[in-house]
Design a protein around this motif. Structure first.
Motif, short mmCIF file in Angstrom:
data_model
loop_
_atom_site.label_atom_id
_atom_site.label_comp_id
_atom_site.label_asym_id
_atom_site.label_seq_id
_atom_site.Cartn_x
_atom_site.Cartn_y
_atom_site.Cartn_z
N SER A 58 0.85 -1.18 0.00
CA SER A 58 0.00 0.00 0.00
C SER A 58 0.88 1.23 0.00
N ARG A 69 0.40 -2.36 4.47
CA ARG A 69 -0.16 -3.60 3.95
C ARG A 69 0.75 -4.13 2.85
N PHE A 119 -4.07 -10.35 7.31
CA PHE A 119 -5.32 -9.67 7.62
C PHE A 119 -6.47 -10.39 6.90
N PHE A 135 -9.15 -10.61 4.19
CA PHE A 135 -9.12 -10.05 2.84
C PHE A 135 -10.33 -10.60 2.07
N PRO A 136 -11.51 -9.99 2.28
CA PRO A 136 -12.74 -10.52 1.67
C PRO A 136 -12.67 -10.66 0.16
N THR A 190 -6.14 4.28 -2.61
CA THR A 190 -6.95 3.46 -1.72
C THR A 190 -7.31 2.10 -2.32
N LYS A 191 -6.76 1.79 -3.50
CA LYS A 191 -7.14 0.55 -4.18
C LYS A 191 -5.95 -0.35 -4.45
N ASP A 221 -10.43 -2.62 -1.76
CA ASP A 221 -10.05 -1.53 -0.88
C ASP A 221 -8.77 -1.90 -0.13
N ALA A 267 -7.43 -0.81 2.63
CA ALA A 267 -7.51 -0.91 4.08
C ALA A 267 -8.36 -2.08 4.55
N THR A 268 -9.52 -2.28 3.90
CA THR A 268 -10.47 -3.30 4.38
C THR A 268 -10.41 -4.61 3.62
N GLY A 269 -9.83 -4.59 2.42
CA GLY A 269 -9.81 -5.78 1.60
C GLY A 269 -11.14 -6.08 0.93
N LYS A 270 -12.08 -5.15 1.00
CA LYS A 270 -13.40 -5.36 0.41
C LYS A 270 -13.32 -5.30 -1.11
#
Length: 507
Positions: A213, A218, A247, A249-250, A274-275, A295, A297-300
């Motif tokens: 990141s 990350r 982490f 990672f959906p 952010t991607k 994403d 940060a969230t892995g969405k």
């Protein structure tokens, strides 16, 4: 994707007419092209075999691969060559080679440069550099081109991926030990000192891709592995930069697990803002070969493009994601289907993953070890360097390496042909013509002229692989017995293509 339909309009209506099907966002073609770079190939030297890795440092581009020679633009194999054993450097502005020419005894598969552009680290199959022992990884000074003598990390086997952040060099590959310490497929060393760091995600199989990141917190890794630190993480994982703990990672769930008929694995990773963008290549008919965005940060999961044809390389520039693949079917994303050929170079919207306005092309060398076309991308922000096993770019000889820039102009639209006219109705003329296409724009302006008078201006969005469609304009500003002529001009924002005229006498 919505098809264009036959447009029949009167002169009064055409000035405001626009028929734009649903599809990717189209940026204004201020430079004559719609995405971050044009489809026009700029001059660069070539290689005599595959380029596997690219990286930039200031005005320098580093290329590594299977090649042992580089040669001048436009030259056939064996002509105008210079020796470069598996690694070379080029001027980013001109495409010309630099003096950097270390002698390696094995192929290069990975290159990364430090954020401050002072250091370049290469990885691969080599075990010596300039006769000095360097097991699969080595560092050079960008300023001097010299091997850093005190930096001698030793890796057991191939290094396939490298990323640098701060004072850490993260790398992955097929190895099981680094500096005689167990490190399964992933490891990190200090950038300046070269000593081993505690970072140890412990992958159970090879790693093909790695990136961080923008803030370095990350680390994203990809490849054919199934576990990280003993826990299930198939082909894609997001880990911390300290110990390598994974982490949640959906988005990784979007990559299908192997079946008897399909095995897909991550081939490349690129982060921007952010991607994080991830590309895959699969074995088996219909097996997932596409690109996803998540994403950071969230892995969405943000979006997923499921074009078929393995995606070997990706590079995000602004709101665009350039992809090197052997895509042959993107009908699932509203684009071309099978039977339209292989689209080795494409761009996708970074916002929603839809195919965007950039269609240069390469081929793939049938005698290479990979036979897939583009294999690596790099960018300094206003250009895109492409490496691979190709022999031609845009139909011209250009082996292994090419580049595209944001120089104004871009590709011109295909020239319009002479329109057809009809005078079946008294005091009016129907003018019909085929739509066109542009290799780095989707939306084109079509102007119809009666002599020097513009009687119609319309915008249409078209893709070059679509069948050409007929557009009809009805001119009611004429009188019986009048002799007039008509021609069509197509404008892409900078380039204007003028077609031949046809004369007619109004009935």
């Amino acid at each position: 994707m919505k098809k264009l339909v036959l447009a029949v309009v009167t002169v009064a209506a055409v000035l405001a007419a626009a028929l734009i099907p649903s599809g990717p966002p189209v940026q204004a073609a201020n430079g004559g092209f719609g995405s971050a770079v044009s489809a026009i190939k700029q001059l660069s030297w070539q290689t005599n075999s595959s380029v596997n890795a690219l990286a930039t440092a200031g005005n320098v581009v580093y290329a590594g691969g299977l090649f042992t020679r580089i040669r001048q633009p436009g030259k056939a194999a064996g002509q105008g060559e210079a020796v470069r054993t598996y690694v070379a450097a080029f001027n980013r502005t001109t495409g010309a080679p630099l003096a950097f020419a270390p002698k390696l005894n094995g192929a290069v598969w990975a290159i990364a440069t430090s954020p401050d552009a002072k250091w370049v680290v290469i990885g691969g199959d080599f075990t010596t550099v300039n006769g000095i022992k360097r097991n699969h990884i080595a560092m050079f000074s960008v300023a001097t081109g010299r091997l850093v003598s005190a930096w001698d990390a030793s890796v057991a086997t191939r290094v396939k991926a490298i990323a640098i952040f701060g004072n850490s060099v993260f790398f992955g590959g097929s190895f099981g030990r680094v500096d005689n310490t167990v490190r399964n497929h992933l490891a990190a060393v200090r950038l300046i000192q070269g000593d081993l760091l505690p970072w140890n995600p412990n992958a159970d199989d090879d790693v093909y891709a790695i990136d961080l990141s923008d803030n370095g917190t990350r680390v994203f890794v990809g490849g054919p592995f199934t576990k990280i630190n003993g826990k299930d993480h198939y082909s894609l994982a997001m880990v911390d930069n300290g110990r390598g703990n994974a982490f949640a990672f959906p988005a990784a769930a979007a990559i299908p697990k192997p079946t008897i008929g399909c095995t897909t694995r991550v081939k490349d990773i690129d982060t921007l803002g952010t991607k994080v963008f991830v590309s895959n290549g699969g074995d088996g008919g219909g097996c997932y070969d596409g690109v996803l965005a998540a994403d950071v940060a969230t892995g969405k999961l943000l979006w997923q493009n499921k074009c078929l044809g393995a995606t070997e390389a990706i590079k995000a520039i602004g709101n665009w994601v350039y992809k090197g693949s052997h895509a042959h079917n993107c009908s699932s994303s509203g684009a071309f289907g099978d039977g339209t050929g292989t689209h080795y170079l494409l761009v996708e919207s970074g916002i929603d993953g839809k195919i965007g306005p950039w269609f240069p092309n390469t081929d793939a060398n049938p005698n290479s070890t990979t036979q897939v076309g583009p294999l690596a991308f790099a960018s300094g922000g206003n250009d895109l360097w492409v490496g691979g096993d190709f022999l031609h770019v845009n139909g011209k000889v250009q082996q292994g390496l090419t580049r595209f820039t944001n120089a104004a102009g871009g590709a011109a639209p295909a020239a319009p042909k002479v329109p057809t006219v009809s005078t079946a109705v008294t005091n009016q003329v129907s003018v019909s013509f085929k739509d066109s296409y542009d290799l780095d724009n989707l939306t084109l302006t079509y102007n119809v002229f009666r002599g020097s008078t513009n009687i119609s201006s319309q915008k249409f969005t078209t893709y070059y692989w679509q069948p050409r469609k007929t557009i009809t304009v009805v001119d009611k500003g004429v009188k019986r017995g009048q002799s007039v002529s008509y021609h069509v001009e197509i404008h892409d924002g900078r380039n204007i293509m003028k077609g031949p005229a046809i004369a007619v006498k109004v009935k």
